[in-house]
Design an enzyme around this catalytic site. Structure first.
Site, mmCIF file in Angstrom:
data_model
loop_
_atom_site.group_PDB
_atom_site.id
_atom_site.type_symbol
_atom_site.label_atom_id
_atom_site.label_comp_id
_atom_site.label_asym_id
_atom_site.label_seq_id
_atom_site.Cartn_x
_atom_site.Cartn_y
_atom_site.Cartn_z
ATOM 1 N N PRO A 142 -23.634 -22.556 30.565
ATOM 2 C CA PRO A 142 -24.914 -22.614 29.858
ATOM 3 C C PRO A 142 -25.012 -21.653 28.663
ATOM 4 O O PRO A 142 -25.751 -20.661 28.678
ATOM 5 C CB PRO A 142 -25.927 -22.270 30.944
ATOM 6 C CG PRO A 142 -25.161 -21.371 31.868
ATOM 7 C CD PRO A 142 -23.758 -21.911 31.869
ATOM 8 N N CYS A 143 -24.287 -21.983 27.607
ATOM 9 C CA CYS A 143 -24.260 -21.114 26.435
ATOM 10 C C CYS A 143 -25.624 -21.016 25.755
ATOM 11 O O CYS A 143 -25.837 -20.115 24.947
ATOM 12 C CB CYS A 143 -23.165 -21.550 25.461
ATOM 13 S SG CYS A 143 -23.276 -23.255 24.939
#
Length: 174
Positions: A142-143
């Protein structure tokens, strides 16, 4: 003798979610590439290049992962870090940065500096930024939860800041 990824069968699926179409490409070990939600199945498949070229369509292969992604995109409090990923082709630093990113709780953010420290090199904030920029596992790594030290959202690939903001807001509302 263990097969390398080129010899392994790659499989893919593309499916509709509340946020748009998502495509995944996987090996038996886990997902190697995933798109962010897109407006069409064709666009989602375009985002999983070049792996999709060698992949065989098999919608039954990763039904559990697909169900979790669909639930996440519907706003349910789902932890996508439970989905297995296959990062064997990445450098050790990128793998460490992606693992650290997966540990960030939903609805929270961390800086690139924090990510670099967690990945084993406190001075590699730019390297952590590169790991996020080259992240081929959208939402699974989950950048969108990684921001600059000033608190600015920073980049978010081709999807842009509106989707990054939407994902963060959706997670915070849970």
């Amino acid at each position: 003798m263990a097969k390398n990824r080129i010899e392994e069968e790659l499989i893919y699926d593309v499916f509709d979610t509340d946020m748009g179409w998502v495509a995944i490409v996987a090996t038996d070990l886990g997902i190697v590439r995933a798109s962010l939600p897109s407006n069409s199945p064709e666009l989602a498949l375009d985002h999983v290049q070049p792996e999709i070229v060698l992949a065989v369509h098999d919608p039954e292969a990763h039904v559990d992962s697909r169900a979790l992604i669909i639930a996440y995109c519907a706003g349910e409090p789902i932890d996508l870090s439970d989905i297995p990923i296959d990062t064997r082709s990445a450098t050790p630093f990128f793998r460490a940065a992606w693992d650290a990113c997966r540990s960030i709780p939903a609805g929270e953010t961390r800086s690139y500096g924090w990510l670099a420290e967690q990945a084993g090199n406190v001075k590699a904030a730019r390297g952590a930024g590169q790991a996020m920029a080259r992240n081929k596992l959208a939402m699974l790594v989950p950048c969108h939860r990684v921001i600059s030290s000033s608190g600015a959202l920073g980049g978010f690939g081709g999807a842009g800041l509106p989707l990054k903001s939407k994902l963060l807001a959706m997670e915070a509302e849970r």
